[in-house]
Design an enzyme around this catalytic site. Structure first.
Site, PDB file in Angstrom:
ATOM      1  N   TYR A 195      30.452  78.168  36.259  1.00  0.00           N
ATOM      2  CA  TYR A 195      30.903  76.913  35.638  1.00  0.00           C
ATOM      3  C   TYR A 195      29.986  76.518  34.492  1.00  0.00           C
ATOM      4  O   TYR A 195      28.754  76.562  34.642  1.00  0.00           O
ATOM      5  CB  TYR A 195      30.958  75.747  36.649  1.00  0.00           C
ATOM      6  CG  TYR A 195      30.994  74.437  35.893  1.00  0.00           C
ATOM      7  CD1 TYR A 195      29.853  73.645  35.742  1.00  0.00           C
ATOM      8  CD2 TYR A 195      32.144  74.068  35.195  1.00  0.00           C
ATOM      9  CE1 TYR A 195      29.877  72.492  34.963  1.00  0.00           C
ATOM     10  CE2 TYR A 195      32.166  72.922  34.406  1.00  0.00           C
ATOM     11  CZ  TYR A 195      31.031  72.148  34.293  1.00  0.00           C
ATOM     12  OH  TYR A 195      31.051  71.021  33.509  1.00  0.00           O
ATOM     13  N   HIS A 244      29.469  71.899  40.676  1.00  0.00           N
ATOM     14  CA  HIS A 244      30.915  71.871  40.411  1.00  0.00           C
ATOM     15  C   HIS A 244      31.722  72.244  41.638  1.00  0.00           C
ATOM     16  O   HIS A 244      32.734  72.946  41.536  1.00  0.00           O
ATOM     17  CB  HIS A 244      31.257  72.783  39.236  1.00  0.00           C
ATOM     18  CG  HIS A 244      32.297  72.181  38.338  1.00  0.00           C
ATOM     19  ND1 HIS A 244      33.624  72.466  38.450  1.00  0.00           N
ATOM     20  CD2 HIS A 244      32.192  71.299  37.331  1.00  0.00           C
ATOM     21  CE1 HIS A 244      34.305  71.789  37.539  1.00  0.00           C
ATOM     22  NE2 HIS A 244      33.461  71.069  36.838  1.00  0.00           N
ATOM     23  N   GLU A 268      24.658  67.699  40.814  1.00  0.00           N
ATOM     24  CA  GLU A 268      26.001  67.106  40.728  1.00  0.00           C
ATOM     25  C   GLU A 268      27.034  67.906  41.510  1.00  0.00           C
ATOM     26  O   GLU A 268      27.002  69.125  41.539  1.00  0.00           O
ATOM     27  CB  GLU A 268      26.420  67.050  39.265  1.00  0.00           C
ATOM     28  CG  GLU A 268      27.819  66.514  39.042  1.00  0.00           C
ATOM     29  CD  GLU A 268      28.229  66.558  37.600  1.00  0.00           C
ATOM     30  OE1 GLU A 268      27.371  66.763  36.721  1.00  0.00           O
ATOM     31  OE2 GLU A 268      29.437  66.408  37.338  1.00  0.00           O
ATOM     32  N   ARG A 315      29.644  59.319  39.640  1.00  0.00           N
ATOM     33  CA  ARG A 315      30.002  60.100  38.436  1.00  0.00           C
ATOM     34  C   ARG A 315      31.495  59.985  38.118  1.00  0.00           C
ATOM     35  O   ARG A 315      32.081  60.959  37.640  1.00  0.00           O
ATOM     36  CB  ARG A 315      29.692  61.563  38.713  1.00  0.00           C
ATOM     37  CG  ARG A 315      28.272  61.965  38.462  1.00  0.00           C
ATOM     38  CD  ARG A 315      27.947  62.329  37.031  1.00  0.00           C
ATOM     39  NE  ARG A 315      28.662  63.494  36.529  1.00  0.00           N
ATOM     40  CZ  ARG A 315      29.060  63.595  35.267  1.00  0.00           C
ATOM     41  NH1 ARG A 315      28.867  62.604  34.442  1.00  0.00           N
ATOM     42  NH2 ARG A 315      29.670  64.685  34.846  1.00  0.00           N
ATOM     43  N   GLU A 371      26.609  61.100  30.339  1.00  0.00           N
ATOM     44  CA  GLU A 371      26.949  62.428  29.818  1.00  0.00           C
ATOM     45  C   GLU A 371      27.373  62.257  28.358  1.00  0.00           C
ATOM     46  O   GLU A 371      28.163  61.369  28.035  1.00  0.00           O
ATOM     47  CB  GLU A 371      28.105  63.011  30.628  1.00  0.00           C
ATOM     48  CG  GLU A 371      28.493  64.413  30.242  1.00  0.00           C
ATOM     49  CD  GLU A 371      29.484  65.013  31.226  1.00  0.00           C
ATOM     50  OE1 GLU A 371      30.036  64.268  32.062  1.00  0.00           O
ATOM     51  OE2 GLU A 371      29.704  66.222  31.165  1.00  0.00           O
TER      52      GLU A 371
HETATM   53  C1  GCO Z   1      31.342  67.536  33.800  1.00  0.00           C
HETATM   54  C2  GCO Z   1      32.607  68.074  34.378  1.00  0.00           C
HETATM   55  C3  GCO Z   1      33.561  68.667  33.392  1.00  0.00           C
HETATM   56  C4  GCO Z   1      34.854  69.072  34.071  1.00  0.00           C
HETATM   57  C5  GCO Z   1      36.021  68.900  33.148  1.00  0.00           C
HETATM   58  C6  GCO Z   1      37.332  69.145  33.882  1.00  0.00           C
HETATM   59  O1  GCO Z   1      30.375  67.420  34.546  1.00  0.00           O
HETATM   60  O2  GCO Z   1      31.411  67.162  32.610  1.00  0.00           O
HETATM   61  O3  GCO Z   1      32.315  68.912  35.455  1.00  0.00           O
HETATM   62  O4  GCO Z   1      33.011  69.720  32.679  1.00  0.00           O
HETATM   63  O5  GCO Z   1      34.769  70.396  34.518  1.00  0.00           O
HETATM   64  O6  GCO Z   1      35.988  67.604  32.639  1.00  0.00           O
HETATM   65  O7  GCO Z   1      38.411  68.943  33.034  1.00  0.00           O
HETATM   66 MG    MG Z   2      30.793  67.788  36.586  1.00  0.00          MG
END
Ligand code: GCO
Ligand code: MG
Length: 444
Positions: A195, A244, A268, A315, A371
């Site tokens: 991810y 993730h 996270e 979050r 973020e």
């Molecule tokens: C993050 C999220 C995103 C998601 C995405 C899904 O922490 O920003 O995990 O990267 O994967 O928004 O559409």
């Molecule tokens: Mg995320």
């Protein structure tokens, strides 16, 4: 407050005649106008850089008074559009635009079954547009309507990734050179679909043709990555990592133990929302702060984690919870239980959604971290007024409402279904499949 009620306050000894005169002065200055009625509800669906963005526009019966809100659920954007047009538009036309929470409750209740991603995003688009209208009417940025600033600007984290550790370190150093004090670090697994990380083209044997992800391979790499980052980047930089939801609860407990010494700012989505019942054990495994919530749509998900102090950062993707109105209540709940905010803010949030994040970030005492997203030129073309980021801080627009407009002609240039180079993208913007080597689907 009108004169009679002010005089009433004098009778109660609450205000002196001089204070009344001063308040009357202010009331005249702010455009105290009759409550605007909703005349039209429109949806703008655009994908300037391939990510499907959905924005709702509320037009009132007062000339020039309108507002925008984020309704972006990129994987099912084509469902949010009719949810607004077929259900909320007829429900709203003719109603007063100045009763935000009342309208929110009425929309929430109007579908009977609720707390789902599609309808919550539709409601969010309307909700945030009503806050925009309120700000434009009052002549104030939305954060002022929430009580004003608790801080000058919004501290952000940057995304850093790499197919291998040297590449990741180099990317992280670049963000630090740009002033970021917080960096999220993600590492690829050779030949696998890690991810938020670089891909490598190593061949992996598997029983199918989908991208592969093996949790144990990832876990070994993640621990090595964090060790290298702490060693190479130093003690001061705040490191974040997004699991993730791709590992099992017991693997999450092991990851918490094995990475505690690297002092993460937060870990996270250690597990998927279906496994939030494990948070007591995960929480007990180490002192690493936990962040959870981008996949949440319902108060039944966030309330127990906050009320039992099982996370440190909430979050939530604000439009998935129904907009600014419910999320300012989540923030207040978090403050009572010592949980800070870290609203979801990647590329699949529209600039209005980012502006709502920033309004909450500025006005809520228990802000944690934001973020960040560097708006690409095409997004800025469609949405003039995108929030500015400088030296790792987001700044709110010091203009009424969100301070962002929509160039609707430009929005039309970027329909759903096309990538940044104009290439045809998959038909539904779905999230894609990732499987273990034996073919088992990975929740990701
Ligand atoms: C993050 C999220 C995103 C998601 C995405 C899904 O922490 O920003 O995990 O990267 O994967 O928004 O559409
Ligand atoms: Mg995320």
């Amino acid at each position: 407050m009108n004169r009679r009620s002010m005089l009433g306050l004098v009778a109660a000894g609450a205000l002196t005649p001089r204070q009344i005169a001063a308040q009357e002065q202010v009331a005249k200055a702010t455009r105290a106008t009759p409550s605007p009625k909703i005349k039209d509800v429109q949806v703008i669906a655009t994908a300037p850089v391939g990510l499907r963005l959905v924005v709702v526009k509320i037009v009132t019966d007062q000339d020039g008074l309108y507002g925008y809100g984020c309704a972006t659920y990129t994987q099912r954007a084509d469902l949010v559009v009719p949810a607004v047009e077929k259900y909320l538009r007829p429900f709203l036309i003719g109603k007063s635009a100045d009763r935000i929470d009342d309208l929110w409750q009425a929309m929430y209740n109007s579908s009977y079954w609720r707390n789902g991603p599609v309808l919550n995003n539709a409601i969010s688009g309307v909700d945030q547009a009503l806050w925009d209208i309120k700000g434009r009417q009052a002549g104030m940025p939305v954060y002022q309507l929430l009580g004003g600033k608790c801080r000058e600007a919004v501290d952000c984290y940057a995304h850093s990734s790499g197919g291998d550790i040297p590449q990741l370190i180099e990317n992280a150093k670049r963000h630090m050179a740009n002033g970021f004090r917080h960096v999220r670090v993600q590492i690829g697994v050779p030949g696998q679909a890690g991810y938020g990380s670089g891909r490598t083209d190593v061949k992996v044997e598997k029983l199918h043709n989908s991208p592969v992800f093996e949790p144990e391979d990832y876990l070994r790499r993640a621990v090595k990555m964090m060790e290298a980052c702490r060693k190479e980047l130093g003690d001061e930089i705040e490191l974040l990592h997004d699991v993730h939801e791709r590992i099992s609860p017991i693997q999450a407990i092991r990851l918490m133990k094995e990475t505690e010494k690297f002092r993460l700012f937060f870990l996270e989505d250690p597990v998927s929302p279906e496994d939030i019942g494990w948070f007591k054990q995960i929480r007990a495994a180490s002192s690493t702060p936990l962040a959870m919530g981008e996949l949440f749509n319902s108060p039944h998900e966030w309330t127990p984690l906050i009320a039992e102090r099982l996370i440190d950062y909430i979050r939530i993707h604000v439009s998935q919870a129904g907009g600014l109105t419910p999320c300012r209540k989540v923030a207040a709940l978090g403050e009572i239980f010592g949980v800070k905010t870290a609203w979801h803010g990647p590329g699949d949030v529209s600039p209005f959604g980012h502006a709502a994040n920033i309004a909450l970030d500025l006005a809520c005492y228990n802000f944690g971290i934001q973020e960040s997203y560097i708006f690409p030129e095409r997004v800025k073309e469609v949405f003039p007024g995108c929030p500015i980021i400088k030296n790792g801080y987001f700044y709110a627009n010091e203009v009424p409402g969100w301070g962002i407009e929509v160039d609707e002609a430009a929005a039309k240039k970027y329909p759903f279904g096309y990538g940044e180079q104009g290439e045809r993208r998959d038909a539904n913007g779905g999230w894609g499949e990732i499987r273990r080597k034996d073919g088992t689907i990975i929740k990701q």
